[in-house]
Design an enzyme around this catalytic site. Structure first.
Site, PDB file in Angstrom:
ATOM      1  N   TYR A   1      10.240 -13.236 -12.782  1.00  0.00           N
ATOM      2  CA  TYR A   1       8.760 -12.800 -12.162  1.00  0.00           C
ATOM      3  C   TYR A   1       7.415 -13.401 -12.935  1.00  0.00           C
ATOM      4  O   TYR A   1       6.619 -13.949 -12.098  1.00  0.00           O
ATOM      5  CB  TYR A   1       8.902 -11.410 -12.710  1.00  0.00           C
ATOM      6  CG  TYR A   1       7.650 -10.580 -12.565  1.00  0.00           C
ATOM      7  CD1 TYR A   1       7.313  -9.969 -11.452  1.00  0.00           C
ATOM      8  CD2 TYR A   1       6.882 -10.081 -13.631  1.00  0.00           C
ATOM      9  CE1 TYR A   1       6.213  -8.976 -11.107  1.00  0.00           C
ATOM     10  CE2 TYR A   1       5.924  -9.401 -13.469  1.00  0.00           C
ATOM     11  CZ  TYR A   1       5.437  -8.839 -12.385  1.00  0.00           C
ATOM     12  OH  TYR A   1       4.386  -8.087 -12.234  1.00  0.00           O
TER      13      TYR A   1
ATOM     14  N   ALA B   1       0.711  -1.108  -0.047  1.00  0.00           N
ATOM     15  CA  ALA B   1       0.041  -0.030   0.138  1.00  0.00           C
ATOM     16  C   ALA B   1       0.775   1.293  -0.001  1.00  0.00           C
ATOM     17  O   ALA B   1       0.324   2.448   0.007  1.00  0.00           O
ATOM     18  CB  ALA B   1      -0.937   0.015   1.329  1.00  0.00           C
ATOM     19  N   SER B   2       2.358   1.166   0.145  1.00  0.00           N
ATOM     20  CA  SER B   2       3.071   2.336   0.355  1.00  0.00           C
ATOM     21  C   SER B   2       3.160   3.252  -0.988  1.00  0.00           C
ATOM     22  O   SER B   2       3.523   4.220  -0.794  1.00  0.00           O
ATOM     23  CB  SER B   2       4.515   1.721   0.678  1.00  0.00           C
ATOM     24  OG  SER B   2       5.122   1.124  -0.205  1.00  0.00           O
ATOM     25  N   VAL B   3       2.876   2.608  -2.312  1.00  0.00           N
ATOM     26  CA  VAL B   3       3.245   3.495  -3.397  1.00  0.00           C
ATOM     27  C   VAL B   3       2.302   2.612  -4.470  1.00  0.00           C
ATOM     28  O   VAL B   3       1.890   1.638  -4.296  1.00  0.00           O
ATOM     29  CB  VAL B   3       4.764   3.322  -3.943  1.00  0.00           C
ATOM     30  CG1 VAL B   3       5.726   4.042  -2.972  1.00  0.00           C
ATOM     31  CG2 VAL B   3       5.398   1.937  -3.882  1.00  0.00           C
ATOM     32  N   GLY B   4       2.474   3.196  -5.873  1.00  0.00           N
ATOM     33  CA  GLY B   4       2.010   2.631  -6.902  1.00  0.00           C
ATOM     34  C   GLY B   4       0.401   2.093  -6.988  1.00  0.00           C
ATOM     35  O   GLY B   4      -0.460   2.921  -6.331  1.00  0.00           O
ATOM     36  N   ILE B   5       0.296   0.964  -7.432  1.00  0.00           N
ATOM     37  CA  ILE B   5      -1.266   0.396  -7.649  1.00  0.00           C
ATOM     38  C   ILE B   5      -1.835   0.261  -6.216  1.00  0.00           C
ATOM     39  O   ILE B   5      -3.000   0.616  -5.809  1.00  0.00           O
ATOM     40  CB  ILE B   5      -1.246  -0.788  -8.263  1.00  0.00           C
ATOM     41  CG1 ILE B   5      -0.728  -0.609  -9.734  1.00  0.00           C
ATOM     42  CG2 ILE B   5      -2.844  -1.451  -8.478  1.00  0.00           C
ATOM     43  CD1 ILE B   5      -0.525  -1.922 -10.487  1.00  0.00           C
TER      44      ILE B   5
ATOM     45  N   LYS C   1       4.180 -15.122 -11.251  1.00  0.00           N
ATOM     46  CA  LYS C   1       2.796 -14.844 -11.569  1.00  0.00           C
ATOM     47  C   LYS C   1       2.047 -16.095 -12.150  1.00  0.00           C
ATOM     48  O   LYS C   1       0.739 -16.123 -11.681  1.00  0.00           O
ATOM     49  CB  LYS C   1       2.767 -13.614 -12.325  1.00  0.00           C
ATOM     50  CG  LYS C   1       3.233 -12.506 -11.863  1.00  0.00           C
ATOM     51  CD  LYS C   1       2.404 -12.035 -10.841  1.00  0.00           C
ATOM     52  CE  LYS C   1       3.016 -10.425 -10.211  1.00  0.00           C
ATOM     53  NZ  LYS C   1       2.056 -10.201  -8.927  1.00  0.00           N
TER      54      LYS C   1
ATOM     55  N   LEU D   1       6.599  -8.724   3.997  1.00  0.00           N
ATOM     56  CA  LEU D   1       5.872  -9.944   3.624  1.00  0.00           C
ATOM     57  C   LEU D   1       6.716 -11.120   3.319  1.00  0.00           C
ATOM     58  O   LEU D   1       6.244 -12.352   3.069  1.00  0.00           O
ATOM     59  CB  LEU D   1       5.140  -9.500   2.197  1.00  0.00           C
ATOM     60  CG  LEU D   1       3.907  -8.623   2.499  1.00  0.00           C
ATOM     61  CD1 LEU D   1       3.259  -8.012   1.035  1.00  0.00           C
ATOM     62  CD2 LEU D   1       2.738  -9.258   3.239  1.00  0.00           C
TER      63      LEU D   1
HETATM   64  N1  LIG Z   1       3.132  -1.361 -12.538  1.00  0.00           N
HETATM   65  C1  LIG Z   1       2.834  -2.327 -13.501  1.00  0.00           C
HETATM   66  O1  LIG Z   1       2.881  -1.982 -14.736  1.00  0.00           O
HETATM   67  C2  LIG Z   1       2.247  -3.707 -13.354  1.00  0.00           C
HETATM   68  C3  LIG Z   1       1.878  -4.351 -14.219  1.00  0.00           C
HETATM   69  C4  LIG Z   1       1.387  -5.576 -14.112  1.00  0.00           C
HETATM   70  C5  LIG Z   1       1.266  -6.159 -12.849  1.00  0.00           C
HETATM   71  N2  LIG Z   1       1.705  -5.297 -11.667  1.00  0.00           N
HETATM   72  C6  LIG Z   1       1.705  -5.932 -10.395  1.00  0.00           C
HETATM   73  O2  LIG Z   1       0.802  -5.066  -9.711  1.00  0.00           O
HETATM   74  C7  LIG Z   1       1.126  -5.046  -8.386  1.00  0.00           C
HETATM   75  C8  LIG Z   1       1.589  -3.625  -7.863  1.00  0.00           C
HETATM   76  O3  LIG Z   1       2.469  -3.281  -8.660  1.00  0.00           O
HETATM   77  P1  LIG Z   1       3.226  -1.464  -8.750  1.00  0.00           P
HETATM   78  O4  LIG Z   1       3.774  -1.349  -9.895  1.00  0.00           O
HETATM   79  O5  LIG Z   1       2.152  -0.667  -7.897  1.00  0.00           O
HETATM   80  O6  LIG Z   1       4.383  -1.877  -7.719  1.00  0.00           O
HETATM   81  P2  LIG Z   1       5.460  -1.140  -7.026  1.00  0.00           P
HETATM   82  O7  LIG Z   1       5.053   0.296  -7.149  1.00  0.00           O
HETATM   83  O8  LIG Z   1       6.837  -1.570  -6.904  1.00  0.00           O
HETATM   84  O9  LIG Z   1       4.969  -1.138  -5.558  1.00  0.00           O
HETATM   85  C9  LIG Z   1       5.346  -2.566  -4.868  1.00  0.00           C
HETATM   86  C10 LIG Z   1       4.495  -2.730  -3.693  1.00  0.00           C
HETATM   87  O10 LIG Z   1       4.885  -3.761  -3.128  1.00  0.00           O
HETATM   88  C11 LIG Z   1       5.514  -3.463  -1.713  1.00  0.00           C
HETATM   89  N3  LIG Z   1       6.503  -4.560  -1.418  1.00  0.00           N
HETATM   90  C12 LIG Z   1       7.523  -5.230  -2.089  1.00  0.00           C
HETATM   91  N4  LIG Z   1       8.376  -6.159  -1.249  1.00  0.00           N
HETATM   92  C13 LIG Z   1       7.473  -5.977  -0.071  1.00  0.00           C
HETATM   93  C14 LIG Z   1       7.867  -6.902   1.092  1.00  0.00           C
HETATM   94  N5  LIG Z   1       9.140  -7.690   1.154  1.00  0.00           N
HETATM   95  N6  LIG Z   1       6.995  -6.642   2.092  1.00  0.00           N
HETATM   96  C15 LIG Z   1       6.011  -6.065   2.072  1.00  0.00           C
HETATM   97  N7  LIG Z   1       5.662  -5.172   1.099  1.00  0.00           N
HETATM   98  C16 LIG Z   1       6.540  -5.276  -0.221  1.00  0.00           C
HETATM   99  C17 LIG Z   1       6.227  -2.366  -1.759  1.00  0.00           C
HETATM  100  O11 LIG Z   1       6.188  -1.561  -0.507  1.00  0.00           O
HETATM  101  P3  LIG Z   1       7.422  -1.324   0.541  1.00  0.00           P
HETATM  102  O12 LIG Z   1       8.671  -1.446  -0.436  1.00  0.00           O
HETATM  103  O13 LIG Z   1       7.339  -0.146   1.241  1.00  0.00           O
HETATM  104  O14 LIG Z   1       7.684  -2.507   1.533  1.00  0.00           O
HETATM  105  C18 LIG Z   1       5.157  -1.509  -2.532  1.00  0.00           C
HETATM  106  O15 LIG Z   1       4.134  -0.918  -1.869  1.00  0.00           O
HETATM  107  C19 LIG Z   1       2.574  -6.021  -8.299  1.00  0.00           C
HETATM  108  O16 LIG Z   1       1.907  -7.464  -7.729  1.00  0.00           O
HETATM  109  C20 LIG Z   1       2.849  -6.259  -9.716  1.00  0.00           C
HETATM  110  O17 LIG Z   1       3.540  -7.439 -10.014  1.00  0.00           O
HETATM  111  C21 LIG Z   1       1.924  -4.195 -11.884  1.00  0.00           C
END
Ligand SMILES: NC(=O)c1ccc[n+]([C@@H]2O[C@H](COP(=O)([O-])OP(=O)(O)OC[C@H]3O[C@@H](n4cnc5c(N)ncnc54)[C@H](OP(=O)(O)O)[C@@H]3O)[C@@H](O)[C@H]2O)c1
Length: 189
Positions: free
Chosen positions: A159, A14-18, A163, A64
């Site tokens: 990755y 929940a900290s960033v992004g989606i 998935k 996590l």
């Molecule tokens: N962005 C895209 O284009 C895209 C496309 C397809 C699918 N997705 C999927 O959508 C989801 C979100 O993607 P996003 O782009 O928003 O990712 P992101 O901006 O990189 O954010 C990832 C999130 O996961 C958390 N995270 C990572 N490692 C963690 C850990 N060890 N413990 C707890 N939290 C952890 C991070 O929080 P902290 O670092 O603060 O812990 C952050 O809040 C992911 O499952 C990704 O695979 C994304």
């Protein structure tokens, strides 16, 4: 969304992004949202910016990759809100390295966050729903295009494996819930 007003949602990553964007929408819809990530300060900032919305956002620090952190997260939610009605398993990441460059430690970390944590959060969320007689709960797992096709992009090959595994466990859990004649829904996006 009206039926979710006042209900409790957990959003991982929940900290960033989606994940942060999902939190905003759910808080706007009146949900009591618990946002989990390691970067708890960012979730707290987001929470502060949402003070005027119908719902609320509570930040809980959780790595996590650590089973004890996940169990603690669910204890906190039980103590503060009673339990989880909606669990959005959004956290996921990649080191963006080919299979030839990656290391076992990196692969394990990705499996831990992208798959194992999703399984444990889903299990504990369903336990929480059952304890409280909640039969309309929802588990939402965030996958990727990479979960449906093996792209010729070396930096996402491991990755992709996580998935694909996520899709498999999501469908498996959906079948287990159907067998139990539960109305708790399992969705994958
Ligand atoms: N962005 C895209 O284009 C895209 C496309 C397809 C699918 N997705 C999927 O959508 C989801 C979100 O993607 P996003 O782009 O928003 O990712 P992101 O901006 O990189 O954010 C990832 C999130 O996961 C958390 N995270 C990572 N490692 C963690 C850990 N060890 N413990 C707890 N939290 C952890 C991070 O929080 P902290 O670092 O603060 O812990 C952050 O809040 C992911 O499952 C990704 O695979 C994304």
């Amino acid at each position: 969304m009206e039926r979710w007003n006042g209900r409790v949602a957990l959003v991982t990553g929940a900290s960033v992004g989606i994940g942060a964007a999902i939190c905003k929408v759910l808080v706007g819809a009146g949900m009591k949202v618990v946002g989990a990530a390691r970067g708890v300060e960012k979730i707290q900032e987001l929470s502060n910016s949402l003070k005027k919305e119908k719902g609320s956002l509570t930040a809980v620090k959780c790595d996590l990759t650590k089973e004890e952190d996940i169990r603690h997260l669910f204890k906190e939610i039980k103590a503060k809100f009673g339990g989880v009605d909606v669990c959005i398993n959004n956290a996921g990441f990649t080191y963006s390295k080919s299979l030839l460059e990656g290391t076992p430690t990196e692969w394990k970390n990705m499996m831990n966050v992208n798959v194992i944590a999703v399984c444990l959060c889903s299990k504990l969320a369903i336990q929480s729903m059952k304890e409280r007689g909640v039969d309309d709960g929802h588990i939402v797992n965030v996958s990727s295009v990479a979960g449906h096709v093996i792209l010729n992009m070396p930096e996402v090959h491991f990755y992709t494996a996580t998935k694909y595994a996520l899709n498999a466990v999501s469908e498996g859990l959906r079948q287990e819930m159907r067998e139990l004649k539960s109305h708790i829904r399992i969705s994958i996006y």
